[in-house]
Design a protein around this motif. Structure first.
Motif, PDB file in Angstrom:
ATOM      1  N   UNK A  34      14.223  48.048  34.943  1.00 20.14           N
ATOM      2  CA  UNK A  34      15.111  48.834  34.156  1.00 20.14           C
ATOM      3  C   UNK A  34      15.128  48.867  32.753  1.00 20.14           C
ATOM      4  N   UNK A  35      14.235  48.177  32.386  1.00 20.87           N
ATOM      5  CA  UNK A  35      14.093  48.250  30.820  1.00 20.87           C
ATOM      6  C   UNK A  35      12.345  48.267  30.472  1.00 20.87           C
ATOM      7  N   UNK A  36      12.087  48.579  29.524  1.00 17.38           N
ATOM      8  CA  UNK A  36      10.546  48.831  29.035  1.00 17.38           C
ATOM      9  C   UNK A  36      10.247  47.321  28.639  1.00 17.38           C
ATOM     10  N   UNK A  37       8.845  46.940  28.995  1.00 22.86           N
ATOM     11  CA  UNK A  37       8.188  45.804  28.459  1.00 22.86           C
ATOM     12  C   UNK A  37       8.141  45.826  26.776  1.00 22.86           C
ATOM     13  N   UNK A  38       8.745  45.038  26.044  1.00 21.43           N
ATOM     14  CA  UNK A  38       8.524  45.151  24.816  1.00 21.43           C
ATOM     15  C   UNK A  38       7.947  43.841  24.194  1.00 21.43           C
ATOM     16  N   UNK A  39       7.298  44.004  23.224  1.00 26.64           N
ATOM     17  CA  UNK A  39       6.695  42.697  22.505  1.00 26.64           C
ATOM     18  C   UNK A  39       7.491  42.071  21.430  1.00 26.64           C
ATOM     19  N   UNK A  40       7.955  40.827  21.538  1.00 29.05           N
ATOM     20  CA  UNK A  40       8.584  40.386  20.361  1.00 29.05           C
ATOM     21  C   UNK A  40       7.789  39.725  19.559  1.00 29.05           C
ATOM     22  N   UNK A  41       7.604  40.387  18.228  1.00 30.39           N
ATOM     23  CA  UNK A  41       6.573  40.035  17.204  1.00 30.39           C
ATOM     24  C   UNK A  41       7.427  38.998  16.136  1.00 30.39           C
ATOM     25  N   UNK A  42       6.833  37.863  15.928  1.00 34.00           N
ATOM     26  CA  UNK A  42       7.100  36.918  15.048  1.00 34.00           C
ATOM     27  C   UNK A  42       6.021  36.535  14.218  1.00 34.00           C
ATOM     28  N   UNK A  43       6.277  36.662  12.932  1.00 34.68           N
ATOM     29  CA  UNK A  43       5.215  36.073  11.853  1.00 34.68           C
ATOM     30  C   UNK A  43       5.678  34.922  11.311  1.00 34.68           C
ATOM     31  N   UNK A  44       5.063  33.863  11.211  1.00 30.32           N
ATOM     32  CA  UNK A  44       5.153  32.664  10.874  1.00 30.32           C
ATOM     33  C   UNK A  44       4.188  32.372   9.450  1.00 30.32           C
ATOM     34  N   UNK A  45       5.161  31.991   8.521  1.00 32.67           N
ATOM     35  CA  UNK A  45       4.703  31.797   7.342  1.00 32.67           C
ATOM     36  C   UNK A  45       4.439  30.229   7.159  1.00 32.67           C
ATOM     37  N   UNK A  46       3.110  29.696   6.612  1.00 34.56           N
ATOM     38  CA  UNK A  46       3.004  28.406   6.514  1.00 34.56           C
ATOM     39  C   UNK A  46       2.545  28.267   4.923  1.00 34.56           C
ATOM     40  N   UNK A  47       3.083  27.172   4.539  1.00 34.73           N
ATOM     41  CA  UNK A  47       2.829  26.776   3.230  1.00 34.73           C
ATOM     42  C   UNK A  47       2.751  25.232   3.157  1.00 34.73           C
ATOM     43  N   UNK A  48       2.265  24.548   1.960  1.00 37.38           N
ATOM     44  CA  UNK A  48       2.392  23.038   2.028  1.00 37.38           C
ATOM     45  C   UNK A  48       3.699  22.549   1.761  1.00 37.38           C
ATOM     46  N   UNK A  49       4.404  22.196   2.463  1.00 41.13           N
ATOM     47  CA  UNK A  49       4.108  21.362   3.878  1.00 41.13           C
ATOM     48  C   UNK A  49       5.239  21.911   4.795  1.00 41.13           C
ATOM     49  N   UNK A  50       5.203  23.019   4.944  1.00 42.46           N
ATOM     50  CA  UNK A  50       6.445  23.684   5.957  1.00 42.46           C
ATOM     51  C   UNK A  50       6.147  24.904   6.369  1.00 42.46           C
ATOM     52  N   UNK A  51       6.801  25.328   7.507  1.00 41.31           N
ATOM     53  CA  UNK A  51       6.863  26.648   7.862  1.00 41.31           C
ATOM     54  C   UNK A  51       7.982  27.429   7.565  1.00 41.31           C
ATOM     55  N   UNK A  52       8.169  28.671   7.391  1.00 38.37           N
ATOM     56  CA  UNK A  52       9.172  29.408   6.914  1.00 38.37           C
ATOM     57  C   UNK A  52      10.268  29.304   8.016  1.00 38.37           C
ATOM     58  N   UNK A  53       9.912  29.364   9.248  1.00 33.91           N
ATOM     59  CA  UNK A  53      10.875  29.142  10.370  1.00 33.91           C
ATOM     60  C   UNK A  53      10.868  27.944  11.228  1.00 33.91           C
ATOM     61  N   UNK A  54      11.907  26.947  11.364  1.00 31.52           N
ATOM     62  CA  UNK A  54      11.784  25.639  11.862  1.00 31.52           C
ATOM     63  C   UNK A  54      12.225  26.337  13.383  1.00 31.52           C
TER      64      UNK A  54
END
Length: 124
Positions: A34-54
């Motif tokens: 009933x719906x098209x298969x869509x890819x959910x794209x996520x970009x995770x940025x890393x820097x010392x010492x954390x990710x931009x998304x928890x």
């Protein structure tokens, strides 16, 4: 003879129309969704010492593509429960087929704050 060609053209057109409608609403595996298969794209940025998304939230059944970008330092990411590792500048694509909370963490020792580089993939 003209009537035969007209009938053949009509049959060909009907076959084409039926084929088009039969393909609608099917995903890559052929299942009707009933719906098209869509890819959910996520970009995770890393820097010392954390990710931009928890937290990264997706739905069960989502096709997910996670890309890791290093803004500072050298890092990679391992997603527990899905056994996926993402190297800097690379992506990994998978289907989120298990619900729950899955820890992700830096998989390349990067210094004193390395243990703080964690987050959760939440599959609802």
């Amino acid at each position: 003879m003209k009537k035969v060609w007209k009938n053949a053209a009509l049959v060909a057109m009907l076959v084409m129309i039926v084929s088009v409608f039969a393909a609608c609403g099917k995903d890559e595996g052929g299942a009707t969704s009933g719906t098209l298969s869509v890819v959910k794209e996520i970009t995770l940025q890393a820097k010392n010492f954390e990710f931009d998304q928890k937290e990264i939230r997706v739905k069960k059944g989502d096709k997910v593509k996670i890309t890791l970008e290093n803004a500072q330092g050298s890092h990679s990411v391992k997603i527990e429960g899905y056994d996926k590792t993402i190297q800097a500048g690379k992506s990994v694509t998978f289907t989120a087929d298990k619900t729950g909370e899955f820890k992700f963490a830096c998989d390349l020792f990067c210094g004193q704050g390395h243990g703080d580089m964690t987050g959760k993939l939440i599959v609802e």
